[in-house]
Motif scaffolding. Structure first.
Motif, PDB file in Angstrom:
ATOM      1  N   THR A 339       0.620  -0.932  -0.447  1.00  0.00           N
ATOM      2  CA  THR A 339       0.088  -0.089   0.396  1.00  0.00           C
ATOM      3  C   THR A 339       1.065   1.570  -0.225  1.00  0.00           C
ATOM      4  N   ASP A 343      -2.854   4.930   0.760  1.00  0.00           N
ATOM      5  CA  ASP A 343      -3.775   3.838   1.388  1.00  0.00           C
ATOM      6  C   ASP A 343      -3.787   3.919   2.875  1.00  0.00           C
ATOM      7  N   ARG A 344      -2.877   4.415   3.848  1.00  0.00           N
ATOM      8  CA  ARG A 344      -2.812   3.995   4.871  1.00  0.00           C
ATOM      9  C   ARG A 344      -3.257   6.050   5.626  1.00  0.00           C
ATOM     10  N   ARG A 390     -12.375  -0.359   4.285  1.00  0.00           N
ATOM     11  CA  ARG A 390     -11.314   0.053   3.052  1.00  0.00           C
ATOM     12  C   ARG A 390     -10.394  -1.195   2.444  1.00  0.00           C
ATOM     13  N   ARG A 393     -12.269  -0.903  -0.973  1.00  0.00           N
ATOM     14  CA  ARG A 393     -11.374   0.534  -1.432  1.00  0.00           C
ATOM     15  C   ARG A 393      -9.817   0.087  -1.950  1.00  0.00           C
ATOM     16  N   ARG A 394      -9.020  -0.589  -0.902  1.00  0.00           N
ATOM     17  CA  ARG A 394      -7.021  -1.037  -1.414  1.00  0.00           C
ATOM     18  C   ARG A 394      -7.803  -1.579  -2.682  1.00  0.00           C
ATOM     19  N   ARG A 397      -8.078   0.416  -5.808  1.00  0.00           N
ATOM     20  CA  ARG A 397      -7.724   0.511  -6.138  1.00  0.00           C
ATOM     21  C   ARG A 397      -6.095  -0.284  -6.398  1.00  0.00           C
ATOM     22  N   ARG A 398      -5.979  -1.559  -5.892  1.00  0.00           N
ATOM     23  CA  ARG A 398      -4.654  -2.081  -6.663  1.00  0.00           C
ATOM     24  C   ARG A 398      -4.734  -2.601  -8.167  1.00  0.00           C
TER      25      ARG A 398
END
Length: 417
Positions: A339, A343-344, A390, A393-394, A397-398
């Motif tokens: 990430t 992302d964090r 979350r 969402r991640r 995005r990945r």
């Protein structure tokens, strides 16, 4: 001759008795007892056999009238209220004595005497008096089958009157009424109460009379009976009974339903741990498919617990190892491999929540295991929902980055000579 009469005394006594009886039978007075109503006339007849000259009449010891029959029939009266005349025309042997408009004061002995060898005769005069009759309260309205009572009052009667009742012209039974008499001086007052059950409209009459009254005195009242309203008592009782039973059944079902829901929603520590293990497996598979490999920071310790031994923060019967595994798993969720910094961005918030979980699981002393498990389960579910969002969402995005890189590779391959 004289000696013979002297020697027979019994014969002389017998002759005198017979003579006296004969003389007494020549004079009669009728009636010997007379009862009249006040204001009416009282009449007595004196019959004399043989020649008579003077006749007198006494009322309660007072001479009120005399009759002379020497030359012709002559009457001398002390008051126009008293009079005498021959019973029939020309027959002077029968004299009719009359008291007009009798009053209560004239009641008593009436004495007739004839001058000569006639005995006097005595008759008794009684005078009755009628009073008033009235039904108290007037007309009455009652509900059908209701018990009603009528009260009748009489006053100024002598003697006490005979009271009776009638319903619609028919005599009422003596069991339906009772009468009481009260003396008031030389008269009587009476009270009579009639009680019966109202069935239909009726004319109620109270009657008062004495023996000499030609027509009884009455007072009437009208009873109006209205229909009885419907009785809803039984229906209301049935409705209330069924309603109460229905409410009781609903209450029981509601209690059972709530208990089942609560039992279904009751947290289970083993189920929670199983969920966490499955989630960790999913995260591990995602991490393996990424560019880099994340590492579990096994040496991470929550803030404020660096100097505390694990045994100091454990509750009775609660596993320290389970708490440590949960904290390590939650930290792994916030430090997913591959990430970027954007992302964090929620990592401080997650760390704070992880700190709360750690404090709850490790630092709450002397709390029952059921309360500890329930609170921990609530916090875990809350964190799990946020982590799931979350993670989605991640992953999106990945996937987009991987697709972008794939497009770049394809474009570069197409551009190569």
């Amino acid at each position: 001759m004289t000696a013979s009469w002297t020697s027979c005394p019994d014969l002389v006594a017998c002759l005198l008795l017979c003579a006296t009886t004969a003389l007494s039978q020549d004079f009669q007075l009728q009636p010997l007892n007379s009862t009249v109503l006040r204001g009416f006339d009282a009449r007595f007849n004196a019959t004399v056999q043989g020649k008579w000259e003077v006749m007198t009449w006494h009322v309660k010891g007072l001479l009120v009238l005399s009759v002379s029959n020497r030359v012709f029939f002559n009457v001398t009266s002390s008051s126009p209220q008293f009079s005498a005349r021959p019973c029939t025309n020309g027959n002077v042997n029968c004299v009719a004595f009359t008291i007009h408009n009798v009053t209560r004061s004239q009641a008593g002995p009436i004495v007739c005497s004839v001058l000569g060898h006639y005995e006097f005769k005595t008759a008794q005069l009684q005078v009755e008096e009628s009073g008033t009759v009235s039904i108290m309260g007037g007309n009455v309205t009652a509900v059908q089958d209701q018990q009603v009572a009528f009260q009748c009052m009489t006053s100024d009667w002598f003697p006490a009157p005979n009271i009776s009742w009638s319903l619609n012209g028919e005599p009422a039974s003596g069991s339906l009424f009772n009468t009481s008499n009260v003396p008031d001086g030389d008269v009587f007052n009476s009270t009579s109460v009639l009680s019966f059950q109202a069935v239909s409209n009726a004319t109620v009459a109270c009657w008062g009379t004495v023996s000499t009254l030609p027509n009884p005195i009455s007072s009437s009242s009208f009873l109006a009976v209205v229909p009885k309203p419907p009785d809803w008592t039984v229906l209301i009782a049935v409705v209330v009974s069924f309603g109460s039973a229905g409410l009781l059944v609903l209450l029981i079902f509601g209690i059972v339903f709530c208990c089942r829901r609560r039992k279904e929603k009751k947290p289970n520590y083993q189920d929670e741990m199983s969920k966490r293990v499955r989630t960790q497996s999913q995260v591990s598979s995602v991490s393996a498919a990424g560019q880099g490999q994340g590492q579990v920071n096994a040496g991470y310790v929550l803030d404020g617990q660096t100097n505390a031994a694990p045994s100091q923060h454990s509750d009775c019967g609660f596993s320290q190892r389970n708490g440590q595994e949960a904290r390590q798993w939650l930290w792994l969720q916030t430090t997913l491999p591959g990430t970027r910094g954007d992302d964090r961005q929620d990592t401080p918030v997650m760390e704070r929540e992880l700190r709360v979980v750690g404090e709850w699981r490790g630092m709450q002393p002397r709390r029952s295991r059921s309360v500890d498990i329930g609170m921990a389960a609530w916090l875990d579910r809350r964190l799990e929902r946020r982590l799931d969002r979350r993670l989605e969402r991640r992953l999106d995005r990945r996937l987009e980055r991987r697709l972008d890189r794939r497009r770049v590779i394809i474009v570069n391959e197409n551009n190569m000579p």
